[in-house]
Design an enzyme around this catalytic site. Structure first.
Site, mmCIF file in Angstrom:
data_model
loop_
_atom_site.group_PDB
_atom_site.id
_atom_site.type_symbol
_atom_site.label_atom_id
_atom_site.label_comp_id
_atom_site.label_asym_id
_atom_site.label_seq_id
_atom_site.Cartn_x
_atom_site.Cartn_y
_atom_site.Cartn_z
ATOM 1 N N VAL A 90 0.889 -1.167 0.049
ATOM 2 C CA VAL A 90 0.051 0.012 -0.023
ATOM 3 C C VAL A 90 0.858 1.210 -0.010
ATOM 4 C CG1 VAL A 90 -1.595 1.293 1.335
ATOM 5 C CG2 VAL A 90 -2.091 -1.275 1.106
ATOM 6 N N VAL A 114 2.092 1.992 -3.336
ATOM 7 C CA VAL A 114 1.071 2.600 -4.132
ATOM 8 C C VAL A 114 1.180 3.955 -3.624
ATOM 9 C CG1 VAL A 114 -1.580 2.536 -4.532
ATOM 10 C CG2 VAL A 114 -0.238 0.389 -4.409
ATOM 11 N N HIS A 115 0.862 4.464 -2.760
ATOM 12 C CA HIS A 115 0.849 5.695 -2.292
ATOM 13 C C HIS A 115 1.938 6.550 -2.860
ATOM 14 C CE1 HIS A 115 -0.086 8.981 0.810
ATOM 15 N NE2 HIS A 115 1.349 8.806 1.437
ATOM 16 N N VAL A 116 3.321 6.196 -2.494
ATOM 17 C CA VAL A 116 4.258 6.811 -2.999
ATOM 18 C C VAL A 116 4.462 7.035 -4.461
ATOM 19 C CG1 VAL A 116 6.831 6.783 -2.957
ATOM 20 C CG2 VAL A 116 5.829 6.166 -0.981
#
Ligand code: SF4
Ligand code: SF4
Ligand code: SF4
Lengths: 222, 302
Positions: free
Chosen positions: A172, A175-177
């Protein structure tokens, strides 16, 4: 070339809270991965050896838990699920292609950001609770002050939950970065606290309209 | 206490892709503990402390002979006393078991350990903890099906019976075996110990212990510490000796599929990210977007 406008997105407090969370999360990932797979044990060198990893990791975890709690209370309301979020999800193809004209107007967070928020919230709770079970050094304290003690079988369950939750959390996080890197102009939200009006218009138009309507918070570029 | 690394070949090494290849495979050794011969004198427990220079303060007497009450970083072997009411035979039996590391052929402690070389298995079957490499994480405690390793609060390292690997390396037997006055503990090659156990089991059967047998649990591929039990059908009578020990499926999952699938998932996420960037290109704000935002703001200001 039109002059750029700027819109405020995060207060200094929110940014500080975010970066404390981010740094502790990265340190936790590095120290945790050192014990996750032998090929990554070398990462323990960053902390001065495996014994330090064992010692520091849970304390950093405590920092993360407190810090994330701050983020949670700041942002949970804005991350409540809405009907437009389902539309966003069904048009994931347009999202990935960057065709945002196909998407409904979005508030402060889109469905992807909301999923990152809720997934991280759940995973950090799971990591914290299983982590407490694994924190052998504090078991005497936990027994004396909270009356908590754990069986070996419980600690086996905890270590499995901890490993699986950590892997999902790292995915996750990636994905965020990645989203922050892919969507240009995003990172300034967390560094300087503001984004350009164009960024808001393109990715979070409903939020931009609300901000502009509220007035004062946007200012022209110098 | 300087640790003398025994000059033995390794066959397994924790958190390592492979052990250094053993040049010469030693004969597998085993310690046989014949519970039917044990008188509970604790000479073995004392000999272990003597040889390994361990000192544990005696704990309070709580009405049983077990003292200290549990294994600990300074007590690598412990006599456990069980009063068993054998209703079938109408007699009270005193079952005394010498508890300690079983030196599993498939050691759960070693499987769980994340620190390279902190746990090793020699080609003679002995499983040893190498303190220098131990980080005190306690994973071995979770891996062990026999609840053996203990972590020291003083130096945060794991401790357990070494089967006197230092003595064995010099051709001697373990200290406990040497001290035992009744020869309840014998040490030799695993084959010899199995043969000896079989003789003892025959003898016990003739003397009315129809269920006597050897405890060499197949769930961990056998052990290098074995028991002769009068009630081999019910090992748990002996202070909770596991009836069918095996590495917990939770530990197998953690150290098996989770480890590999986890690495794959994290790697894949990174690769998909890079791939997407290369295919889709950056998601950039256009001048048109900026102009629209400006119009919006001017609309308000107007
Ligand atoms: S009994 Fe426990 S500590 Fe001893 S070798 Fe087996 S798994 Fe390891
Ligand atoms: S405590 Fe030491 S021996 Fe036990 S698993 Fe951790 S590093 Fe390995
Ligand atoms: S020394 Fe022998 S007889 Fe005495 S307690 Fe140990 S195993 Fe039993």
């Amino acid at each position: 070339m039109p002059e750029k406008t700027y819109v405020r997105r995060y207060s200094a407090g929110a940014r500080l809270n975010h970066w404390v969370t981010a740094v502790s999360l990265v340190l936790l990932a590095l120290s945790g991965l050192a014990l996750f797979h032998p090929s990554l044990f070398f990462l323990s060198g960053l902390f001065g050896g495996g014994a330090n990893v064992r010692e520091f990791h849970p304390w950093i975890g405590l920092v993360l838990a407190v810090s994330f709690l701050g983020l949670f209370f700041r942002f949970w309301r804005l991350n409540l699920w809405e009907r437009t979020d389902n539309v966003w999800l069904t048009r994931l193809r347009s999202v990935l292609a960057g065709r945002e004209e196909d998407l409904p107007e979005i508030g402060k967070y889109n469905a992807g950001q909301k999923m990152v928020f809720w997934l991280m919230s759940i995973l950090i709770v799971a990591l914290f609770l299983s982590g407490v079970v694994l924190w052998d050094q504090q078991h005497d304290w936990l027994a004396a002050n909270l009356g908590l003690s754990f069986t070996i079988e419980q600690s086996r369950v905890a270590v499995l939950i901890h490993a699986i939750a950590a892997v999902i959390a790292i995915v996750v996080w990636i994905v965020h970065v990645y989203a922050a890197i892919w969507v240009k102009g995003t990172i300034s939200a967390m560094t300087r606290g503001e984004v350009t009006g164009g960024w808001g218009w393109r990715h979070h138009r409903r939020w931009l309209r609300e901000e502009v309507a509220r007035g004062g918070k946007s200012r022209p570029a110098e | 206490m300087a640790y003398i690394q025994p000059k033995l070949d390794l066959v397994r090494r924790s958190a390592s892709s492979g052990a250094e290849p053993a040049l010469s495979r030693e004969t597998e050794v085993a310690k046989l503990i014949d519970i039917s011969k044990c008188i509970g004198c604790k000479a073995c427990q004392v000999a272990c402390m003597e040889w390994n220079e361990l000192r544990q303060e005696p704990e309070e007497n709580v009405g049983v002979y077990d003292n200290p009450h549990d294994l600990n970083p300074n007590t690598w072997t412990l006599m456990r006393y069980t009063e068993y009411e054998n209703t079938a035979e109408d007699r009270l039996e005193w079952l005394i078991r010498k508890d300690g590391c079983m030196h599993c052929t498939d050691p759960g402690c070693l499987k769980a350990c994340p620190s390279p070389g902190a746990i090793v298995q020699y080609s003679n079957g002995i499983v040893d903890f190498i303190s220098e490499a131990c980080i005190g994480c306690g994973y071995c405690v979770k891996g062990c099906p026999f609840n053996i390793p203990r972590i020291s609060k003083a130096d945060h390292k794991a401790y357990k019976c070494t089967l006197c690997s230092d003595r064995v390396a010099e051709g001697m037997g373990p200290a406990c075996a040497k001290a035992c006055p009744t020869k309840a503990i014998t040490f030799g090659s695993k084959d010899d110990m199995i043969a000896l156990a079989n003789e003892r089991v025959e003898d016990l059967k003739e003397r009315g212990y129809a269920r006597a047998g050897l405890y060499d649990p197949p769930g961990v591929n056998g052990t290098h510490v074995m028991y002769v039990l009068h009630h081999a059908d019910k090992p748990s009578l002996y202070a909770g000796l596991p009836d069918a020990p095996r590495i917990s499926p939770l530990v197998e999952t953690w150290k098996g599929v989770t480890k590999y699938a986890g690495m794959l998932a994290m790697g894949a996420a990174a690769v998909v990210g890079i791939g997407h960037y290369l295919m889709a290109g950056p998601n950039e704000v256009s001048e048109h977007d900026e102009a629209e935002a400006r119009k919006l703001k001017e609309g308000r200001d107007a």
